[in-house]
Write an enzyme that holds these catalytic residues in place. Structure first.
Site, PDB file in Angstrom:
ATOM      1  N   ASN A 251      42.118  31.778  39.443  1.00  0.00           N
ATOM      2  CA  ASN A 251      43.415  32.407  39.200  1.00  0.00           C
ATOM      3  C   ASN A 251      44.449  32.050  40.266  1.00  0.00           C
ATOM      4  O   ASN A 251      45.644  32.079  40.012  1.00  0.00           O
ATOM      5  CB  ASN A 251      43.253  33.925  39.120  1.00  0.00           C
ATOM      6  N   LYS A 252      43.985  31.741  41.460  1.00  0.00           N
ATOM      7  CA  LYS A 252      44.906  31.380  42.548  1.00  0.00           C
ATOM      8  C   LYS A 252      45.737  30.148  42.184  1.00  0.00           C
ATOM      9  O   LYS A 252      46.912  30.051  42.524  1.00  0.00           O
ATOM     10  CB  LYS A 252      44.119  31.108  43.841  1.00  0.00           C
ATOM     11  N   GLN A 254      46.830  29.441  39.402  1.00  0.00           N
ATOM     12  CA  GLN A 254      47.927  29.842  38.503  1.00  0.00           C
ATOM     13  C   GLN A 254      48.900  30.796  39.186  1.00  0.00           C
ATOM     14  O   GLN A 254      49.673  31.471  38.523  1.00  0.00           O
ATOM     15  CB  GLN A 254      47.344  30.528  37.259  1.00  0.00           C
ATOM     16  N   CYS A 337      41.071  43.746  37.687  1.00  0.00           N
ATOM     17  CA  CYS A 337      40.431  42.513  37.231  1.00  0.00           C
ATOM     18  C   CYS A 337      41.560  41.508  37.168  1.00  0.00           C
ATOM     19  O   CYS A 337      42.199  41.267  38.190  1.00  0.00           O
ATOM     20  CB  CYS A 337      39.733  42.724  35.892  1.00  0.00           C
ATOM     21  N   SER A 338      41.868  40.942  36.005  1.00  0.00           N
ATOM     22  CA  SER A 338      43.014  40.035  35.948  1.00  0.00           C
ATOM     23  C   SER A 338      44.274  40.831  35.606  1.00  0.00           C
ATOM     24  O   SER A 338      45.106  41.077  36.459  1.00  0.00           O
ATOM     25  CB  SER A 338      42.762  38.929  34.929  1.00  0.00           C
ATOM     26  N   ASP A 339      44.375  41.265  34.334  1.00  0.00           N
ATOM     27  CA  ASP A 339      45.543  42.062  33.975  1.00  0.00           C
ATOM     28  C   ASP A 339      45.286  43.556  34.115  1.00  0.00           C
ATOM     29  O   ASP A 339      46.179  44.371  33.910  1.00  0.00           O
ATOM     30  CB  ASP A 339      45.988  41.732  32.548  1.00  0.00           C
ATOM     31  N   GLY A 340      44.047  43.906  34.402  1.00  0.00           N
ATOM     32  CA  GLY A 340      43.733  45.310  34.647  1.00  0.00           C
ATOM     33  C   GLY A 340      43.647  46.150  33.394  1.00  0.00           C
ATOM     34  O   GLY A 340      43.906  47.347  33.429  1.00  0.00           O
ATOM     35  N   ARG A 343      38.159  44.761  31.993  1.00  0.00           N
ATOM     36  CA  ARG A 343      37.078  45.159  32.901  1.00  0.00           C
ATOM     37  C   ARG A 343      37.447  46.403  33.706  1.00  0.00           C
ATOM     38  O   ARG A 343      36.603  47.248  33.994  1.00  0.00           O
ATOM     39  CB  ARG A 343      36.757  43.998  33.846  1.00  0.00           C
ATOM     40  N   ARG A 383      42.279  43.104  20.720  1.00  0.00           N
ATOM     41  CA  ARG A 383      40.840  43.008  20.975  1.00  0.00           C
ATOM     42  C   ARG A 383      40.013  43.325  19.729  1.00  0.00           C
ATOM     43  O   ARG A 383      38.935  42.780  19.532  1.00  0.00           O
ATOM     44  CB  ARG A 383      40.438  43.958  22.111  1.00  0.00           C
TER      45      ARG A 383
END
Ligand SMILES: [Zn+2]
Ligand SMILES: [Zn+2]
Length: 612
Positions: A251-252, A254, A337-340, A343, A383
């Site tokens: 992710n870094k 990006q 997590c990524s967008d929260g 996960r 989802r």
């Protein structure tokens, strides 16, 4: 296509093919209605109802000697194969079903055109749709002066996937919040979701920071420090990144990533190995594959193992347990997590279930889903695939994240059978309705979507449906005991395939009697008899004669209603006893008396009415 455009059609002489191929097929009639596909067998009382929202795929399997095969797979793991006598009929059925199940706009789903209403009134007489009142919930948690409600996100102006009301440390200034929200993916800045009253530890959730390789944000760093200071324990703040370290590193590149601990004071960093939505989707596909075929044991176990599903469940609970243990030791946690929303929703809600017995009650569990899933913006539309994917990007958004959370709760219930007020049926129906679009509860991708759709005035709430049938969803063995489930086992042997979910519709796999229902039925039976004795002792006559002998649950495969006789689809269909004659009926054939005292079948109800 709108549902009211379709007229009801019937196709006769259709065969329902036995799933495993060991029994003979059922001959019957297929009804294509505005909301459901219904199969009714000619000679037996077998009936299958499938809401269109639940249909995942329809596939033509080609011709056989006795007809043309059509396979229908559902999102709640019901799979049927039909044999249609004529090719033209099969093609027409295929096209009609494609049209019925295709949904291009969420406004066209069944929840909005459904006519039945369920009422659930609050004490002040107003309709209650959601279970969550943010102020009341944080009050219940014991949030005091240190955390304050903020109108920072008024009208969803700062973050459209968050709730309007957010709680931050009292000392956080608007400039600080603004800085932090600009530094977080999709503006999802750290906000309070749970407060552990006994030691002031806080559970805070957010999305990943936009650090890239070196970016930092002073406001975000100060905000984190305020969160650390808020509990006054002096113990370092835990930053929980639920992703595997490699994913976070990727992710870094990006321009996203994770916090550099050197920039944050009093913070400890922890990674967990929970995989992303794509890994979980293919994992579940393999699992479903293993569960739906007649395989030799070794082959079955091999596929279950290679699916990794149980390993993923273990990872989730490992992380949830870590968070719950930290909070119980007075350590505040910030989780992302990524967008929260995937996960993060899974782990923070599981840790709250471990920590707080309220979330193990029916009402508490509904509140938790309203808060950490619906409130904090889990994308149910995307989802669960509510709207038909028009391109590949959209279909990649579909993932069983919510089902996986319910599966993890099921694993906990197996270990702690006395600590949950609800039963397995409750989880199964929540899962089914997350996909079915019959209630408005799970429509939309965030709180704002549901406001825009006006779901609370245009649709029914699933929670109110449960409220009206509480007995069906209660665990008869529930005892309000443990507060924190700190001793939950996360060793490999503690995890198992949830056959109630994945093999719900397979005969012979489930036990012959549902133990929860057996216990609840016995209690109900005793109550009915004691009340009858009471009335007789007082010299009062009974409105209806009470048969002391009740039909046993074992072997009760169909409703005894004279004009009904419907076969129960699975062990999880509640068998209702008539308090008069003692026979078993389906939910359509049993009515509760006006004073809510008795459940009666149609003919006993008539007798009761005459004797009044
Ligand atoms: Zn009766
Ligand atoms: Zn019936």
């Amino acid at each position: 296509m709108k549902f009211n455009d379709i007229s009801t059609t019937k196709i006769r002489q259709v065969q329902l093919v036995d799933r495993v191929g060991s029994e003979k097929n059922f001959l019957g009639t297929l009804h294509v209605t505005t909301s459901h596909l219904i199969f009714k067998a000619d000679e037996t009382n077998k009936e299958i109802w499938i809401a269109y929202g639940l249909i995942q795929t329809i596939e033509k399997l080609g011709a056989t000697a006795s007809g043309f095969r059509l396979s229908i797979k559902c999102k709640h793991f019901h799979a049927i194969t039909l044999l249609v006598p004529k090719e033209k009929e099969c093609q027409e059925l295929y096209e009609t079903l494609q049209a019925c199940t295709k949904l291009l706009n969420i406004n066209d789903c069944f929840a909005f055109s459904r006519r039945t209403t369920i009422n659930s009134k609050k004490p002040d007489g107003t309709e209650e749709w959601s279970r969550l009142d943010w102020d009341r919930e944080f009050q219940r948690q014991g949030v005091g002066e240190i955390w304050k409600k903020s109108d920072f996100n008024h009208a969803y102006n700062r973050c459209d996937t968050y709730p309007e009301d957010l709680w931050f440390p009292e000392k956080a200034s608007t400039a600080m919040l603004l800085g932090s929200s600009k530094f977080r993916s999709r503006s999802r800045l750290p906000a309070l979701t749970y407060y552990n009253r006994s030691n002031k530890a806080a559970l805070v959730r957010c999305a990943q920071p936009l650090t890239g390789f070196s970016a930092r944000c002073e406001e975000d760093e100060i905000l984190m420090n305020l969160i650390y200071e808020a509990n006054g324990s002096g113990k370092p703040l835990f930053l929980v990144d639920t992703r595997p370290r490699v994913n976070a590193m990727v992710n870094k590149v990006q321009g996203k990533g994770f916090e550099d601990v050197r920039n944050y004071t009093n913070m400890q960093f922890h990674f967990f190995d929970i995989e992303n939505i794509h890994v979980m989707r293919s994992s579940q596909n393999k699992l479903v594959d293993a569960c739906s075929k007649a395989l030799p044991v070794s082959e079955y176990l091999k596929i279950i193992d290679s699916s990794g599903w149980l390993k993923h469940l273990r990872c989730l609970l490992e992380c949830a347990k870590f968070i719950a243990d930290a909070l119980s030791q007075g350590i505040s946690c910030v989780v992302h997590c990524s967008d929260g929303w995937d996960r993060t929703s899974q782990t923070v809600s599981l840790s709250q279930i471990l920590l707080d017995p309220f979330y193990r009650t029916i009402r508490g569990f509904e509140t938790l889903i309203d808060k950490d899933w619906l409130g904090f913006g889990f994308k149910f539309d995307d989802r669960c695939g509510h709207v038909t994917s028009i391109n590949e990007d959209l279909s990649k958004e579909v993932s069983p994240i919510f089902t996986q959370f319910l599966d993890a709760v099921y694993q906990l219930m197996r270990q702690k059978p006395l600590d949950f007020e609800f039963n397995e049926r409750f989880l199964l129906e929540i899962n089914e309705h997350a996909y079915a679009c019959v209630y408005g509860t799970f429509l939309g991708n965030c709180d704002k979507d549901r406001k825009d759709l006006r779901v609370n005035s245009r649709t029914q709430s699933l929670w109110n449906h449960f409220e009206n049938h509480l007995d069906d969803y209660r665990n008869p063995f529930y005892t309000e005991g443990a507060v924190h489930l700190h001793d939950v086992n996360i060793r490999p042997y503690a995890f198992t395939v949830w056959t109630g979910l994945y093999n719900r519709f397979d005969n012979g796999i489930q036990p012959r009697e549902n133990i929860d229902d057996a216990a609840i039925t016995m209690k109900e039976h005793i109550q009915v008899l004691e009340k009858a004795i009471d009335n007789l002792m007082k010299g009062e006559s009974l409105n209806v004669s009470v048969n002391p002998r009740w039909q046993p649950l074992l072997g009760a495969d169909e409703c005894t209603g004279k004009t009904c006789g419907r076969e129960f689809a699975s062990l999880f269909d509640r068998r209702n006893h008539c308090h008069g004659c003692g026979n078993i009926f389906c939910k359509r054939c049993i009515t509760t008396t006006e004073d809510s005292q008795m459940k009666l079948c149609e003919s006993c109800m008539k007798t009761a009415m005459h004797s009044v």
